[in-house]
Design an enzyme around this catalytic site. Structure first.
Site, mmCIF file in Angstrom:
data_model
loop_
_atom_site.group_PDB
_atom_site.id
_atom_site.type_symbol
_atom_site.label_atom_id
_atom_site.label_comp_id
_atom_site.label_asym_id
_atom_site.label_seq_id
_atom_site.Cartn_x
_atom_site.Cartn_y
_atom_site.Cartn_z
ATOM 1 N N HIS A 41 1.448 0.423 -2.831
ATOM 2 C CA HIS A 41 2.673 -0.075 -2.193
ATOM 3 C C HIS A 41 2.977 -1.439 -2.814
ATOM 4 O O HIS A 41 2.669 -2.477 -2.223
ATOM 5 C CB HIS A 41 2.439 -0.186 -0.685
ATOM 6 C CG HIS A 41 3.666 -0.515 0.106
ATOM 7 N ND1 HIS A 41 3.943 0.047 1.324
ATOM 8 C CD2 HIS A 41 4.697 -1.358 -0.138
ATOM 9 C CE1 HIS A 41 5.081 -0.427 1.790
ATOM 10 N NE2 HIS A 41 5.544 -1.293 0.927
ATOM 11 N N GLU B 240 4.789 3.748 -2.802
ATOM 12 C CA GLU B 240 5.576 3.441 -1.607
ATOM 13 C C GLU B 240 6.260 2.090 -1.784
ATOM 14 O O GLU B 240 5.712 1.197 -2.432
ATOM 15 C CB GLU B 240 4.669 3.328 -0.382
ATOM 16 C CG GLU B 240 3.901 4.582 -0.085
ATOM 17 C CD GLU B 240 3.224 4.541 1.281
ATOM 18 O OE1 GLU B 240 2.927 5.604 1.805
ATOM 19 O OE2 GLU B 240 3.018 3.438 1.821
ATOM 20 N N HIS C 116 -0.313 4.832 8.321
ATOM 21 C CA HIS C 116 -0.359 3.464 8.839
ATOM 22 C C HIS C 116 -1.342 3.387 9.997
ATOM 23 O O HIS C 116 -1.124 3.990 11.047
ATOM 24 C CB HIS C 116 1.013 2.906 9.267
ATOM 25 C CG HIS C 116 1.001 1.400 9.221
ATOM 26 N ND1 HIS C 116 1.366 0.677 8.108
ATOM 27 C CD2 HIS C 116 0.597 0.489 10.123
ATOM 28 C CE1 HIS C 116 1.209 -0.614 8.341
ATOM 29 N NE2 HIS C 116 0.725 -0.751 9.553
HETATM 30 C C1 DXP Z 1 4.069 2.347 4.485
HETATM 31 C C2 DXP Z 1 2.801 1.934 5.052
HETATM 32 O O1 DXP Z 1 2.555 2.081 6.209
HETATM 33 C C3 DXP Z 1 1.756 1.356 4.174
HETATM 34 O O2 DXP Z 1 2.079 1.428 2.844
HETATM 35 C C4 DXP Z 1 1.428 -0.024 4.516
HETATM 36 O O3 DXP Z 1 2.566 -0.755 4.763
HETATM 37 C C5 DXP Z 1 0.589 -0.643 3.452
HETATM 38 O O4 DXP Z 1 1.129 -1.816 2.970
HETATM 39 P P1 DXP Z 1 0.237 -3.124 2.975
HETATM 40 O O5 DXP Z 1 -1.060 -2.774 2.316
HETATM 41 O O6 DXP Z 1 1.031 -4.118 2.180
HETATM 42 O O7 DXP Z 1 0.035 -3.519 4.405
HETATM 43 N N1 LIG Z 2 1.472 4.990 4.037
HETATM 44 C C1 LIG Z 2 0.433 4.347 4.720
HETATM 45 C C2 LIG Z 2 -0.547 3.784 3.782
HETATM 46 O O1 LIG Z 2 -0.455 3.965 2.596
HETATM 47 C C3 LIG Z 2 -1.702 3.025 4.273
HETATM 48 O O2 LIG Z 2 -1.492 2.348 5.463
HETATM 49 P P1 LIG Z 2 -2.788 1.623 6.086
HETATM 50 O O3 LIG Z 2 -3.889 2.646 6.220
HETATM 51 O O4 LIG Z 2 -3.195 0.538 5.120
HETATM 52 O O5 LIG Z 2 -2.329 1.108 7.408
#
Ligand code: DXP
Ligand SMILES: NCC(=O)COP(=O)(O)O
Length: 238
Positions: free
Chosen positions: A43, A70, A190
């Site tokens: 992300h 993402e 998430h």
């Molecule tokens: C979309 C989502 O829920 C994840 O990609 C989460 O936001 C991870 O991003 P961070 O690692 O920057 O918190």
């Molecule tokens: N799309 C959710 C993700 O990639 C990971 O979220 P998190 O486990 O770090 O909260």
């Protein structure tokens, strides 16, 4: 089968703390694959506080499983995704300075914006996914925009699960049914963890993919990456 995609953002956060290349994000991604992960998620954020654009380019030719990128579809992000051509792009409505994702899209208000993006990525052969909450109308408008999948924002489930698992999962089961009835694939992510993942999978076994980062990388500090990935995959077995 529900695929486990490991989000390696937190590995990059640790690397960036010292400015060198330890831990090596690419090696960790390849090891996740070797240990059984069926995908890698990144992300990239505009400030590059964890995953950098250069990481995304470096990872692409080396990964052998599904690559999911993402992020918020700002022009730089769209350009990156179109150049890298991952298997899947997941659009998330994050502000540039946001600490982490905290909501799904208002797909109705953003219908024309999202529709154009679905077209652009679809024409490039990239599967599309839109990050949404459990509201039925938001899922219906994701379908209208032409998304191949939605990713359900699972933080509300994770927060409520310890107090009341049945109440926590109920809106997600409904949202998953709506998604299926509209012919879209279903992802979730998430705050999913070893505490709450199995229960979600038991109630929504037709999930296509979960992407998990924060909890999985934290668990790996205690158990090591190999055992951690095995335990997450065990939660996804029927
Ligand atoms: C979309 C989502 O829920 C994840 O990609 C989460 O936001 C991870 O991003 P961070 O690692 O920057 O918190
Ligand atoms: N799309 C959710 C993700 O990639 C990971 O979220 P998190 O486990 O770090 O909260």
């Amino acid at each position: 089968m529900t695929k486990l995609s490991v989000n390696i953002n937190k590995v990059a956060t640790l690397r960036n703390a010292r400015g060198g290349n330890n831990p090596d994000v690419v090696k960790v991604a390849l090891d996740c694959e070797a240990f059984g992960a069926e995908g890698i998620t990144v992300h990239p954020r505009p400030d590059e506080r964890h995953i950098r654009r250069s990481d995304v380019y470096e990872l692409r030719p080396l990964l052998t499983t599904e690559f999911n990128i993402e992020g918020y579809p700002a022009p730089e992000f769209v350009d990156l995704v179109l150049k890298v051509k991952p298997h899947q792009v997941t659009l998330v409505p994050d502000a540039p300075d946001q600490i982490t994702s905290n909501a799904g899209w208002d797909t109705k208000a953003n219908l024309s914006f999202l529709t154009e993006l679905m077209d652009t990525f679809g024409q490039a052969g990239i599967r599309t996914s839109i990050f949404v909450g459990t509201d039925k109308e938001m899922i219906e408008y994701a379908a209208k925009a032409g998304a191949d999948r939605v990713e359900l924002y699972t933080e509300p489930y994770a927060t409520m699960y310890p107090q009341n698992p049945e109440a926590a999962i109920a809106p997600f089961i409904e949202a998953a049914k709506v998604t299926r009835s509209l012919g879209m694939g279903l992802n979730a992510g998430h705050d999913l963890s070893l505490v709450n993942l199995k229960y979600m999978h038991t109630h929504i076994p037709w999930l296509d993919e979960v992407s998990i980062g924060h909890a999985l990388i934290s668990d790996a500090l205690y158990m090591g990456l190999k055992q951690t990935i095995e335990e997450y995959k065990n939660c996804l077995r029927s």
